[in-house]
Write a protein that holds these residues in place. Structure first.
Motif, short mmCIF file in Angstrom:
data_model
loop_
_atom_site.label_atom_id
_atom_site.label_comp_id
_atom_site.label_asym_id
_atom_site.label_seq_id
_atom_site.Cartn_x
_atom_site.Cartn_y
_atom_site.Cartn_z
N ARG A 171 0.82 -1.22 0.00
CA ARG A 171 0.00 0.00 0.00
C ARG A 171 0.85 1.27 0.00
NH1 ARG A 171 -4.76 0.34 4.27
NH2 ARG A 171 -3.06 -0.43 5.51
N GLU A 172 1.90 1.27 0.85
CA GLU A 172 2.72 2.49 0.94
C GLU A 172 3.46 2.77 -0.35
OE1 GLU A 172 5.28 2.78 4.34
OE2 GLU A 172 3.58 2.43 5.68
N ASN A 186 0.94 3.98 -2.91
CA ASN A 186 0.47 5.36 -2.71
C ASN A 186 1.56 6.37 -3.09
OD1 ASN A 186 -2.11 4.70 -1.96
ND2 ASN A 186 -1.65 4.60 0.23
N SER A 187 2.83 6.07 -2.70
CA SER A 187 3.86 7.05 -3.05
C SER A 187 4.08 7.09 -4.55
CB SER A 187 5.21 6.86 -2.36
OG SER A 187 5.26 5.75 -1.61
N HIS A 218 1.83 6.50 -6.90
CA HIS A 218 0.70 7.17 -7.55
C HIS A 218 0.83 8.68 -7.40
CE1 HIS A 218 -3.34 8.42 -8.57
NE2 HIS A 218 -3.57 7.22 -9.06
N ARG A 277 -8.15 0.98 -4.15
CA ARG A 277 -7.07 1.90 -3.76
C ARG A 277 -6.69 2.78 -4.97
NH1 ARG A 277 -3.17 -2.02 -1.80
NH2 ARG A 277 -4.52 -2.30 -0.01
N ALA A 281 -7.26 6.88 -5.17
CA ALA A 281 -6.13 7.78 -5.39
C ALA A 281 -6.33 8.61 -6.66
CB ALA A 281 -4.83 6.98 -5.49
#
Ligand SMILES: NC(=O)c1ccc[n+]([C@@H]2O[C@H](COP(=O)([O-])OP(=O)(O)OC[C@H]3O[C@@H](n4cnc5c(N)ncnc54)[C@H](OP(=O)(O)O)[C@@H]3O)[C@@H](O)[C@H]2O)c1
Length: 255
Positions: free
Chosen positions: A68-69, A72-73, A75, A117, A121
């Motif tokens: 996930r981390e 997210n970074s 994206h 997710r 985002a």
């Protein structure tokens, strides 16, 4: 037909081979700047170079979308590098490897939650643009009741993805964001799942080809070209749709 895509910006998960790679190249040929990800660094570098050779800006990062981390970074960084997003394509699927309840949990995480997710985002950034499009890659496995062994969790998650797509289409249409899905049938390319089946389960491979009205497997480009149209302003009134691209393998009217 000019699809009106020149200068637009797209993010694609799993863009180094198969359908993801073909749609990244198809969009790049229309003048779209692209960010991709995949797990294999060397393939990411090779793909980014190939996309740049088509005359667009291209960025790529090696990561696992289940992290996930890292996701997210990537994206956030990719959208910033592109300078916004007009097109977001959630393509990756990781077939579950575990058995029983653990396998279902894995399928939920890899074939459903990572798409949620991705959508969450992407949607706020898409809302800043014009003619925005969010596309999911589902599968005819969502509706086929006779699946290759071990695919029931895969098919169930692909069905959930179509339902989720429809809900997002209804919710975000007023913000000018169209949300659609494609459901490919068996797509053949070197190193892909049907290439493996061709080598190790020739009976299943041939049966799949015969089930199509066209008597063959599809090619990544045949999915990618339809996706490029769906992502373009020329598909401006198409939202909430699930387009089957299966050579009529599923024998029902596609309504
Ligand atoms: N091929 C078919 O017949 C078919 C039919 C119906 C639907 N689909 C759907 O089409 C989509 C694309 O499948 P495909 O068969 O074209 O290609 P694929 O062989 O599944 O590979 C797709 C891409 O995703 C990347 N990838 C896989 N797992 C990843 C992960 N955990 N994190 C980040 N990247 C990952 C791969 O690179 P790395 O391995 O280097 O990470 C590759 O770039 C999937 O959603 C699949 O379910 C495919």
């Amino acid at each position: 037909m000019d699809l009106g895509l020149k200068g637009k910006k797209a993010i694609v998960t799993g863009g180094t081979r198969g359908i993801g790679r073909a749609v990244a190249e198809s969009l790049a040929r229309e003048g779209v700047d692209i960010a991709i990800c995949a797990r294999t660094e060397s393939a990411v570098v090779e793909t980014v170079n190939a996309l740049r050779a088509l005359g667009v800006r291209a960025f790529g990062t090696a990561l696992d979308v289940r992290d996930r981390e890292a996701f997210n970074s990537w994206h956030a960084a990719a959208s910033a590098e592109l300078g916004g997003l007009d097109i977001a394509i959630s393509n990756v699927s990781t077939r579950p490897t575990l058995k029983g309840e653990e396998g279902w949990r894995e399928a939920f995480e890899t074939d459903f939650l990572q798409h949620v997710r991705f959508a969450e985002a992407s949607l706020p950034i898409l809302a800043n643009g014009k003619d925005a499009s969010l596309l999911f890659v589902s599968s005819i496995a969502a509706t086929l009741m006779v699946l290759p062994p071990g695919e029931s969790a895969y098919g169930t998650m692909k069905a959930a993805l179509i339902s989720y797509m429809g809900q997002l289409a209804a919710k975000h249409g007023s913000a000018g964001i169209r949300v659609n899905a494609v459901s490919p049938g068996p797509i053949l390319f070197a190193g892909g799942v049907w290439d493996q089946i061709r080598q190790h389960q020739p009976d299943l491979f041939n049966r799949a080809a015969q089930m199509s009205a066209l008597g063959r497997h599809g090619r990544p480009e045949e999915v990618a070209d339809a996706m490029t149209f769906l992502a373009s302003p020329k598909a401006g009134f198409i939202t909430g749709a699930n387009l089957r691209i299966d050579g009529a393998m599923v024998k029902t009217v596609n309504h």
